[in-house]
Write a protein that holds these residues in place. Structure first.
Motif, PDB file in Angstrom:
ATOM      1  N   VAL A  49       0.829  -1.207   0.000  1.00  0.00           N
ATOM      2  CA  VAL A  49       0.000   0.000   0.000  1.00  0.00           C
ATOM      3  C   VAL A  49       0.863   1.257   0.000  1.00  0.00           C
ATOM      4  CG1 VAL A  49      -2.009  -1.089   1.051  1.00  0.00           C
ATOM      5  CG2 VAL A  49      -0.232  -0.131   2.527  1.00  0.00           C
ATOM      6  N   TYR A  50       0.437   2.233  -0.780  1.00  0.00           N
ATOM      7  CA  TYR A  50       1.084   3.536  -0.883  1.00  0.00           C
ATOM      8  C   TYR A  50       0.041   4.634  -0.727  1.00  0.00           C
ATOM      9  CZ  TYR A  50       5.470   1.833  -3.147  1.00  0.00           C
ATOM     10  OH  TYR A  50       6.669   1.225  -3.446  1.00  0.00           O
ATOM     11  N   MET A  51       0.477   5.773  -0.237  1.00  0.00           N
ATOM     12  CA  MET A  51      -0.295   7.011  -0.319  1.00  0.00           C
ATOM     13  C   MET A  51       0.427   7.908  -1.318  1.00  0.00           C
ATOM     14  SD  MET A  51      -2.742   9.089   0.704  1.00  0.00           S
ATOM     15  CE  MET A  51      -3.310   8.434   2.281  1.00  0.00           C
ATOM     16  N   VAL A  52      -0.244   8.287  -2.392  1.00  0.00           N
ATOM     17  CA  VAL A  52       0.390   9.049  -3.466  1.00  0.00           C
ATOM     18  C   VAL A  52       0.313  10.545  -3.160  1.00  0.00           C
ATOM     19  CG1 VAL A  52       0.413   9.551  -5.930  1.00  0.00           C
ATOM     20  CG2 VAL A  52      -0.249   7.266  -5.123  1.00  0.00           C
ATOM     21  N   HIS A  53       1.461  11.202  -3.143  1.00  0.00           N
ATOM     22  CA  HIS A  53       1.521  12.652  -2.938  1.00  0.00           C
ATOM     23  C   HIS A  53       1.873  13.322  -4.267  1.00  0.00           C
ATOM     24  CE1 HIS A  53       1.251  11.989   1.345  1.00  0.00           C
ATOM     25  NE2 HIS A  53       2.256  11.146   1.279  1.00  0.00           N
ATOM     26  N   PRO A  54       1.132  14.321  -4.683  1.00  0.00           N
ATOM     27  CA  PRO A  54       1.355  14.955  -5.987  1.00  0.00           C
ATOM     28  C   PRO A  54       2.770  15.485  -6.190  1.00  0.00           C
ATOM     29  CG  PRO A  54      -0.741  15.658  -5.065  1.00  0.00           C
ATOM     30  CD  PRO A  54      -0.034  14.898  -3.981  1.00  0.00           C
ATOM     31  N   HIS A  55       3.441  15.900  -5.122  1.00  0.00           N
ATOM     32  CA  HIS A  55       4.789  16.458  -5.252  1.00  0.00           C
ATOM     33  C   HIS A  55       5.863  15.379  -5.179  1.00  0.00           C
ATOM     34  CE1 HIS A  55       3.818  16.262  -0.973  1.00  0.00           C
ATOM     35  NE2 HIS A  55       5.104  16.172  -0.728  1.00  0.00           N
ATOM     36  N   ASN A  59       9.545  10.263  -7.350  1.00  0.00           N
ATOM     37  CA  ASN A  59       9.974   9.290  -6.347  1.00  0.00           C
ATOM     38  C   ASN A  59       9.085   8.056  -6.353  1.00  0.00           C
ATOM     39  OD1 ASN A  59      12.077  10.907  -5.430  1.00  0.00           O
ATOM     40  ND2 ASN A  59      10.848  11.870  -3.835  1.00  0.00           N
ATOM     41  N   LEU A  60       7.780   8.258  -6.542  1.00  0.00           N
ATOM     42  CA  LEU A  60       6.861   7.129  -6.562  1.00  0.00           C
ATOM     43  C   LEU A  60       7.208   6.150  -7.678  1.00  0.00           C
ATOM     44  CD1 LEU A  60       4.249   5.645  -5.687  1.00  0.00           C
ATOM     45  CD2 LEU A  60       3.025   7.113  -7.304  1.00  0.00           C
ATOM     46  N   VAL A  61       7.478   6.670  -8.859  1.00  0.00           N
ATOM     47  CA  VAL A  61       7.821   5.801  -9.993  1.00  0.00           C
ATOM     48  C   VAL A  61       9.073   4.984  -9.664  1.00  0.00           C
ATOM     49  CG1 VAL A  61       8.536   5.745 -12.415  1.00  0.00           C
ATOM     50  CG2 VAL A  61       6.735   7.323 -11.686  1.00  0.00           C
ATOM     51  N   GLU A  62      10.078   5.635  -9.081  1.00  0.00           N
ATOM     52  CA  GLU A  62      11.294   4.906  -8.709  1.00  0.00           C
ATOM     53  C   GLU A  62      11.020   3.897  -7.603  1.00  0.00           C
ATOM     54  OE1 GLU A  62      15.865   5.539  -7.047  1.00  0.00           O
ATOM     55  OE2 GLU A  62      14.620   7.296  -7.476  1.00  0.00           O
ATOM     56  N   SER A  63      10.226   4.305  -6.618  1.00  0.00           N
ATOM     57  CA  SER A  63       9.925   3.402  -5.507  1.00  0.00           C
ATOM     58  C   SER A  63       9.200   2.149  -5.991  1.00  0.00           C
ATOM     59  CB  SER A  63       9.075   4.123  -4.457  1.00  0.00           C
ATOM     60  OG  SER A  63       8.744   3.247  -3.399  1.00  0.00           O
ATOM     61  N   LEU A  64       8.187   2.325  -6.834  1.00  0.00           N
ATOM     62  CA  LEU A  64       7.460   1.175  -7.367  1.00  0.00           C
ATOM     63  C   LEU A  64       8.370   0.270  -8.187  1.00  0.00           C
ATOM     64  CD1 LEU A  64       4.105   2.870  -8.416  1.00  0.00           C
ATOM     65  CD2 LEU A  64       4.334   0.990  -6.790  1.00  0.00           C
ATOM     66  N   THR A  65       9.215   0.880  -9.009  1.00  0.00           N
ATOM     67  CA  THR A  65      10.142   0.092  -9.829  1.00  0.00           C
ATOM     68  C   THR A  65      11.057  -0.740  -8.944  1.00  0.00           C
ATOM     69  OG1 THR A  65      10.099   1.799 -11.545  1.00  0.00           O
ATOM     70  CG2 THR A  65      11.914   0.207 -11.617  1.00  0.00           C
ATOM     71  N   ARG A  66      11.586  -0.129  -7.902  1.00  0.00           N
ATOM     72  CA  ARG A  66      12.475  -0.851  -6.982  1.00  0.00           C
ATOM     73  C   ARG A  66      11.726  -1.939  -6.206  1.00  0.00           C
ATOM     74  NH1 ARG A  66      17.464   1.081  -5.735  1.00  0.00           N
ATOM     75  NH2 ARG A  66      18.118   3.050  -6.723  1.00  0.00           N
ATOM     76  N   TYR A  83      -5.041   7.907  -3.165  1.00  0.00           N
ATOM     77  CA  TYR A  83      -4.807   9.297  -3.554  1.00  0.00           C
ATOM     78  C   TYR A  83      -6.059  10.106  -3.242  1.00  0.00           C
ATOM     79  CZ  TYR A  83      -7.709   8.298  -7.643  1.00  0.00           C
ATOM     80  OH  TYR A  83      -8.756   7.954  -8.471  1.00  0.00           O
ATOM     81  N   ASP A  84      -5.913  11.433  -3.232  1.00  0.00           N
ATOM     82  CA  ASP A  84      -7.086  12.286  -3.043  1.00  0.00           C
ATOM     83  C   ASP A  84      -7.235  13.220  -4.241  1.00  0.00           C
ATOM     84  OD1 ASP A  84      -5.235  14.324  -2.721  1.00  0.00           O
ATOM     85  OD2 ASP A  84      -5.466  14.463  -0.559  1.00  0.00           O
ATOM     86  N   ASN A  85      -8.159  14.165  -4.146  1.00  0.00           N
ATOM     87  CA  ASN A  85      -8.481  14.991  -5.312  1.00  0.00           C
ATOM     88  C   ASN A  85      -7.348  15.922  -5.728  1.00  0.00           C
ATOM     89  OD1 ASN A  85      -8.609  16.916  -3.292  1.00  0.00           O
ATOM     90  ND2 ASN A  85     -10.822  17.242  -3.443  1.00  0.00           N
ATOM     91  N   LYS A  86      -6.332  16.088  -4.889  1.00  0.00           N
ATOM     92  CA  LYS A  86      -5.188  16.914  -5.288  1.00  0.00           C
ATOM     93  C   LYS A  86      -4.401  16.287  -6.430  1.00  0.00           C
ATOM     94  CE  LYS A  86      -4.420  19.005  -0.718  1.00  0.00           C
ATOM     95  NZ  LYS A  86      -5.452  18.230   0.016  1.00  0.00           N
ATOM     96  N   LEU A  87      -4.569  14.997  -6.630  1.00  0.00           N
ATOM     97  CA  LEU A  87      -3.833  14.300  -7.684  1.00  0.00           C
ATOM     98  C   LEU A  87      -4.590  14.266  -9.005  1.00  0.00           C
ATOM     99  CD1 LEU A  87      -1.220  12.547  -8.250  1.00  0.00           C
ATOM    100  CD2 LEU A  87      -2.642  10.546  -7.746  1.00  0.00           C
ATOM    101  N   LEU A 163       1.850  -4.425   3.466  1.00  0.00           N
ATOM    102  CA  LEU A 163       3.179  -3.824   3.570  1.00  0.00           C
ATOM    103  C   LEU A 163       3.020  -2.371   3.166  1.00  0.00           C
ATOM    104  CD1 LEU A 163       6.299  -3.547   3.652  1.00  0.00           C
ATOM    105  CD2 LEU A 163       6.342  -4.518   1.337  1.00  0.00           C
ATOM    106  N   ARG A 164       3.261  -1.466   4.109  1.00  0.00           N
ATOM    107  CA  ARG A 164       3.191  -0.040   3.799  1.00  0.00           C
ATOM    108  C   ARG A 164       4.553   0.457   3.338  1.00  0.00           C
ATOM    109  NH1 ARG A 164       2.776   5.095   8.014  1.00  0.00           N
ATOM    110  NH2 ARG A 164       3.633   6.606   6.542  1.00  0.00           N
ATOM    111  N   LEU A 165       4.530   1.198   2.258  1.00  0.00           N
ATOM    112  CA  LEU A 165       5.713   1.922   1.794  1.00  0.00           C
ATOM    113  C   LEU A 165       5.300   3.349   1.473  1.00  0.00           C
ATOM    114  CD1 LEU A 165       7.259  -0.760  -0.597  1.00  0.00           C
ATOM    115  CD2 LEU A 165       8.143  -0.094   1.634  1.00  0.00           C
ATOM    116  N   ASP A 166       6.181   4.298   1.712  1.00  0.00           N
ATOM    117  CA  ASP A 166       5.930   5.685   1.327  1.00  0.00           C
ATOM    118  C   ASP A 166       6.406   5.925  -0.101  1.00  0.00           C
ATOM    119  OD1 ASP A 166       4.848   6.109   3.779  1.00  0.00           O
ATOM    120  OD2 ASP A 166       6.360   7.527   4.480  1.00  0.00           O
ATOM    121  N   THR A 167       5.979   7.037  -0.684  1.00  0.00           N
ATOM    122  CA  THR A 167       6.399   7.341  -2.053  1.00  0.00           C
ATOM    123  C   THR A 167       7.911   7.515  -2.165  1.00  0.00           C
ATOM    124  OG1 THR A 167       5.856   9.646  -1.557  1.00  0.00           O
ATOM    125  CG2 THR A 167       4.237   8.391  -2.792  1.00  0.00           C
ATOM    126  N   ASP A 168       8.581   7.800  -1.035  1.00  0.00           N
ATOM    127  CA  ASP A 168      10.038   7.931  -1.058  1.00  0.00           C
ATOM    128  C   ASP A 168      10.720   6.779  -0.335  1.00  0.00           C
ATOM    129  OD1 ASP A 168       9.103   8.690   1.400  1.00  0.00           O
ATOM    130  OD2 ASP A 168      10.273  10.542   1.548  1.00  0.00           O
TER     131      ASP A 168
END
Length: 326
Positions: A49-55, A59-66, A83-87, A163-168
């Motif tokens: 599980v991830y929480m996607v942050h617009p900024h 990092n998210l793309v790299e994190s998912l790839t890894r 994600y929320d409406n900011k994305l 398994l929780r991971l952050d976008t970074d």
């Protein structure tokens, strides 16, 4: 092998006798049932599980790839992206980037879940301590999500573990084992990477809260078993409370949803609203929830024999574990 044998038989189906046709149809039905069962077990077992942050999209793309490279490519567990409406303005381009970056079988595991945040109506930013106002409500809602909300969403109800991971969050070496399978096999309810001290100004009142919780449980909590130590009142002002480094955590959601000690701790935290008024973080809250609700020696496991970075914060090299750690 069974699949290719069945396929070969299927090619000669028209030349088969009625008895052979019935046998072949039974074999096909068994294969379909087996495939469905395996898929169901995999989809109901565990999720990343991830929480996607617009900024943090790069990092998210790299994190998912890894994460796929070092762990999930061999398992293809569902990966839920909250994600929320900011994305919304960037969602289509993000999905296109991931679709072109990740392997097709990796991309197909992604599930997108939009969240609707509801800040507490009875808390006003201008009434909070000046040092805490900028955290409310966006950051404190995120804390609330990771500490409590995620356990009760429709999107996570079908899973037993996450398994929780952050976008970074960046994996820098392979997992030596499937952590989900290990937790199921050994009966662990919580897995972590490290414990780290939190800042004193965001845990004001937390020691008193934990102290009262342990007292109210009248010996039922695991605090004494786990040798939980709280500083005396005179030392609490500048005390840096220990916290789980929750940007990497594994959790048995069934246990956290049903266990009386774990749920009572969660209920009291949410009722206090101190996540929003005092900026109590999910990391120290999780530490004290685990220390008072689980048998640390039997139900908690440390994952340490792979390299991991929380970008811009900490980098941890692969370390040697004792036999309890993995």
């Amino acid at each position: 092998n069974h699949f290719f044998a069945t396929l070969s038989s299927l090619l000669s189906f028209s030349r088969s006798s009625p008895i052979e046709k019935m046998s072949l149809l039974r074999a096909i039905l068994v294969l379909l049932l087996l495939t469905t069962t395996v898929t169901a077990k995999k989809s109901s077992c565990c999720a990343i599980v991830y929480m996607v942050h617009p900024h943090e999209l790069v990092n998210l793309v790299e994190s998912l790839t890894r994460t796929f490279k070092h762990f999930n490519q061999g398992h293809l567990y569902p990966t839920i992206l909250f994600y929320d409406n900011k994305l919304l303005g960037q969602l289509t381009s993000l999905q296109a980037t991931l679709n072109s970056t990740l392997k097709p079988e990796w991309y197909r595991t992604l599930e997108w879940v939009e969240l609707t945040w509801t800040p507490p109506k009875d808390i006003k930013r201008e009434e909070l301590d000046v040092s805490l106002r900028h955290w409310f409500p966006d950051y404190t809602l995120m804390i609330q999500f990771w500490f409590s909300d995620i356990l009760h969403l429709e999107a996570t109800k079908r899973f037993n573990y996450y398994l929780r991971l952050d976008t970074d969050s960046m994996l820098h070496s392979d997992f030596p084992v499937d952590p989900f399978r290990l937790m199921m096999r050994k009966g662990y309810a919580y897995g972590y990477y490290t414990v780290y001290p939190d800042e004193a100004f965001v845990t004001v009142g937390l020691m008193e809260f934990v102290e009262k919780f342990v007292s109210d449980m009248k010996g039922r909590s695991k605090a004494e078993l786990n040798k939980l130590e709280l500083p005396p009142p005179e030392d609490r002002k500048d005390y840096q409370a220990p916290m789980m480094y929750t940007n990497f955590e594994l959790l048995d959601m069934r246990r956290f949803r049903r266990d009386p000690l774990l749920t009572e701790f969660e209920h009291r935290v949410m009722k206090s609203k101190r996540i929003h008024t005092h900026r109590w973080g999910d990391s120290p809250l999780r530490y004290y929830q685990v220390m008072t609700g689980l048998d640390w020696k039997r139900e908690v496991v440390k994952f340490c024999n792979f390299s991991y970075a929380h970008l811009h914060h900490k980098y941890f090299r692969k370390s040697t574990c004792d036999e309890k750690e993995v």
